[in-house]
Design an enzyme around this catalytic site. Structure first.
Site, mmCIF file in Angstrom:
data_model
loop_
_atom_site.group_PDB
_atom_site.id
_atom_site.type_symbol
_atom_site.label_atom_id
_atom_site.label_comp_id
_atom_site.label_asym_id
_atom_site.label_seq_id
_atom_site.Cartn_x
_atom_site.Cartn_y
_atom_site.Cartn_z
ATOM 1 N N THR A 181 -10.104 4.880 14.685
ATOM 2 C CA THR A 181 -9.670 4.597 16.048
ATOM 3 C C THR A 181 -10.207 5.590 17.082
ATOM 4 O O THR A 181 -10.456 6.761 16.763
ATOM 5 C CB THR A 181 -8.127 4.620 16.084
ATOM 6 O OG1 THR A 181 -7.673 4.539 17.439
ATOM 7 C CG2 THR A 181 -7.567 5.912 15.490
ATOM 8 N N TRP B 232 -8.817 -0.823 21.017
ATOM 9 C CA TRP B 232 -8.245 -1.906 21.820
ATOM 10 C C TRP B 232 -8.525 -3.285 21.178
ATOM 11 O O TRP B 232 -9.072 -4.188 21.829
ATOM 12 C CB TRP B 232 -8.814 -1.875 23.236
ATOM 13 C CG TRP B 232 -8.494 -0.661 24.053
ATOM 14 C CD1 TRP B 232 -8.207 0.602 23.613
ATOM 15 C CD2 TRP B 232 -8.436 -0.586 25.481
ATOM 16 N NE1 TRP B 232 -7.979 1.451 24.661
ATOM 17 C CE2 TRP B 232 -8.113 0.751 25.834
ATOM 18 C CE3 TRP B 232 -8.641 -1.500 26.514
ATOM 19 C CZ2 TRP B 232 -7.985 1.173 27.163
ATOM 20 C CZ3 TRP B 232 -8.522 -1.069 27.828
ATOM 21 C CH2 TRP B 232 -8.189 0.244 28.145
ATOM 22 N N LEU C 185 0.809 -1.231 0.000
ATOM 23 C CA LEU C 185 0.000 0.000 0.000
ATOM 24 C C LEU C 185 0.837 1.274 0.000
ATOM 25 O O LEU C 185 0.299 2.374 0.026
ATOM 26 C CB LEU C 185 -0.972 -0.008 1.186
ATOM 27 C CG LEU C 185 -2.037 -1.112 1.128
ATOM 28 C CD1 LEU C 185 -2.933 -1.058 2.355
ATOM 29 C CD2 LEU C 185 -2.882 -1.017 -0.123
ATOM 30 N N TYR D 236 -0.258 8.418 15.167
ATOM 31 C CA TYR D 236 -1.235 7.400 14.760
ATOM 32 C C TYR D 236 -2.635 8.009 14.677
ATOM 33 O O TYR D 236 -3.321 7.888 13.654
ATOM 34 C CB TYR D 236 -1.210 6.235 15.756
ATOM 35 C CG TYR D 236 -2.287 5.197 15.520
ATOM 36 C CD1 TYR D 236 -2.238 4.350 14.421
ATOM 37 C CD2 TYR D 236 -3.359 5.061 16.398
ATOM 38 C CE1 TYR D 236 -3.231 3.396 14.198
ATOM 39 C CE2 TYR D 236 -4.351 4.111 16.193
ATOM 40 C CZ TYR D 236 -4.281 3.282 15.087
ATOM 41 O OH TYR D 236 -5.269 2.350 14.876
HETATM 42 N N1 LIG Z 1 -5.268 -2.880 16.766
HETATM 43 C C1 LIG Z 1 -5.970 -2.010 17.486
HETATM 44 O O1 LIG Z 1 -5.923 -2.004 18.722
HETATM 45 C C2 LIG Z 1 -6.850 -0.982 16.801
HETATM 46 C C3 LIG Z 1 -7.498 -0.016 17.591
HETATM 47 C C4 LIG Z 1 -8.315 0.933 16.951
HETATM 48 C C5 LIG Z 1 -8.469 0.901 15.569
HETATM 49 N N2 LIG Z 1 -7.822 -0.050 14.842
HETATM 50 C C6 LIG Z 1 -7.977 -0.029 13.385
HETATM 51 O O2 LIG Z 1 -8.623 -1.235 12.989
HETATM 52 C C7 LIG Z 1 -8.131 -1.651 11.708
HETATM 53 C C8 LIG Z 1 -7.686 -3.092 11.793
HETATM 54 O O3 LIG Z 1 -6.679 -3.217 12.799
HETATM 55 P P1 LIG Z 1 -5.903 -4.594 13.044
HETATM 56 O O4 LIG Z 1 -5.565 -4.649 14.488
HETATM 57 O O5 LIG Z 1 -6.620 -5.718 12.379
HETATM 58 O O6 LIG Z 1 -4.544 -4.281 12.236
HETATM 59 P P2 LIG Z 1 -3.297 -5.246 12.010
HETATM 60 O O7 LIG Z 1 -3.520 -6.562 12.674
HETATM 61 O O8 LIG Z 1 -2.076 -4.457 12.323
HETATM 62 O O9 LIG Z 1 -3.383 -5.502 10.444
HETATM 63 C C9 LIG Z 1 -3.004 -4.538 9.516
HETATM 64 C C10 LIG Z 1 -2.538 -5.266 8.282
HETATM 65 O O10 LIG Z 1 -2.040 -4.288 7.346
HETATM 66 C C11 LIG Z 1 -0.850 -4.819 6.803
HETATM 67 N N3 LIG Z 1 0.054 -3.845 6.233
HETATM 68 C C12 LIG Z 1 1.000 -3.106 6.888
HETATM 69 N N4 LIG Z 1 1.728 -2.403 6.010
HETATM 70 C C13 LIG Z 1 1.245 -2.705 4.789
HETATM 71 C C14 LIG Z 1 1.604 -2.305 3.474
HETATM 72 N N5 LIG Z 1 2.628 -1.473 3.230
HETATM 73 N N6 LIG Z 1 0.907 -2.803 2.438
HETATM 74 C C15 LIG Z 1 -0.111 -3.664 2.649
HETATM 75 N N7 LIG Z 1 -0.492 -4.092 3.856
HETATM 76 C C16 LIG Z 1 0.184 -3.608 4.916
HETATM 77 C C17 LIG Z 1 -0.208 -5.495 7.988
HETATM 78 O O11 LIG Z 1 0.851 -6.329 7.592
HETATM 79 P P3 LIG Z 1 2.086 -6.543 8.624
HETATM 80 O O12 LIG Z 1 1.543 -7.204 9.839
HETATM 81 O O13 LIG Z 1 3.011 -7.393 7.822
HETATM 82 O O14 LIG Z 1 2.637 -5.176 8.917
HETATM 83 C C18 LIG Z 1 -1.380 -6.228 8.583
HETATM 84 O O15 LIG Z 1 -1.595 -7.486 7.976
HETATM 85 C C19 LIG Z 1 -7.032 -0.631 11.338
HETATM 86 O O16 LIG Z 1 -7.573 0.372 10.536
HETATM 87 C C20 LIG Z 1 -6.634 -0.032 12.680
HETATM 88 O O17 LIG Z 1 -6.108 1.282 12.542
HETATM 89 C C21 LIG Z 1 -7.039 -1.006 15.424
#
Ligand SMILES: NC(=O)c1ccc[n+]([C@@H]2O[C@H](COP(=O)([O-])OP(=O)(O)OC[C@H]3O[C@@H](n4cnc5c(N)ncnc54)[C@H](OP(=O)(O)O)[C@@H]3O)[C@@H](O)[C@H]2O)c1
Length: 289
Positions: A103, A152, A39, A127
């Protein structure tokens, strides 16, 4: 058959979506992560949407390493703001609708009551700021968008607080955990289920105005120390003490909001949906782990 394109399919929410969709024969799923489309490559990102010509794009990918983002500003901006804009523009071009995630960290956490969607954001971290930029870019490029603000997020296999606590508990007898930051733990599978319910409702014409921002977190409120204690108790870990500490004793590169609880009223009122109480989901997660 409905065509659905998922970005971030190896992440917590993305992999939960893929699992929930696997048994369905009414949806054709294309699931991409960095191995297929990076991306940071805008042309490749747009082409992935335009070549697939989906009915819906669900973008779960993001730069989610909140502290690392403070020193990886450009990459965080690219993944959290530019890429969602490119995806939304491509959706507008090919007539797709889009689900995107944001978030609780778009808020400063000073309100002392649950935030509603119309509250003014005031992010305190890179972030949060880049995620807010992403929200605004998606909304500007595409009318048919659903932005789910969550918080979270954890899952049985991902990089998250639940697994960090269990790993630390394996070789310590005390965990010192912050007690004065409040939020709502959200199981990735619950969020994925709600996402697909929303898509199904929109497709069936059941919701007049589904577009815009909707908050979607696990039900209930806790703090990190109470959450850590619940994790250890539910997982049956004995002999490890959780000591609640103030956030001032655990400084992090990215400042955290003190109270970033999101009101889920719109999710309930508009879509008739709610995520389960966080303790119930935690128990389900640990049983799967
Ligand atoms: N996690 C939380 O606590 C949290 C809280 C509030 C909101 N959110 C939002 O919820 C959504 C989902 O979160 P999640 O926890 O499922 O996220 P996640 O587990 O970190 O997954 C994000 C995915 O994006 C991939 N990615 C990173 N860099 C990339 C690139 N250059 N090209 C293509 N893909 C790439 C990651 O790959 P790699 O693992 O290889 O980097 C990972 O597979 C996001 O929008 C996040 O901001 C999350």
């Amino acid at each position: 058959m409905r065509k659905l394109l998922i970005f971030g399919c190896d992440g917590q929410v993305g992999s939960a979506l893929v699992s929930l969709l696997a048994p369905r024969d009414d949806v054709q799923v294309t699931a991409l992560d960095i191995g297929e489309v990076d991306l940071t490559d805008d042309a490749a990102t747009a082409a992935a949407v335009l070549d697939n010509a989906p009915d819906w794009v669900i973008n779960t990918s993001a730069h989610t390493a909140v502290d690392r983002a403070e020193s990886e500003i450009e990459l965080a901006h690219q993944l959290n703001a530019v890429a969602p804009a490119v995806i939304a523009q491509a959706c507008a071009q090919c007539g797709a609708a889009m689900v995107h995630y944001s978030t609780d960290y778009v808020f400063d956490g000073d309100a002392g009551r649950p935030y509603v969607e119309s509250d003014t954001p005031n992010p305190r971290s890179v972030y949060g700021r880049t995620k807010l930029d992403g929200e605004q870019a998606v909304a500007a490029a595409l009318e048919r968008h659903v932005i789910l603000r969550t918080a979270w997020v954890y899952s049985p296999g991902g990089k998250n607080f639940v697994n960090t606590m269990l790993n630390l508990a394996a070789d310590r007898d005390e965990l010192r955990v912050v007690k004065d930051q409040f939020g709502s733990p959200t199981l990735a599978e619950d969020l994925a289920r709600v996402t697909l319910d929303i898509v199904d409702q929109v497709e069936s014409g059941g919701v007049a105005s589904p577009w815009g921002i909707t908050h979607a977190t696990g039900s209930g409120v806790t703090n990190w120390a109470e959450f850590a204690a619940a994790i250890l108790e539910t997982a049956g870990v004995d002999g490890v003490r959780v000591t609640p500490i103030p956030g001032s004793e655990y400084p992090t590169p990215a400042p955290r909001p003190a109270y970033s609880v999101l009101s889920n009223d719109r999710l309930h009122d508009l879509f008739g949906l709610a995520l389960p109480p966080w303790r119930d989901s935690l128990a389900r997660c640990l049983a799967q782990r």
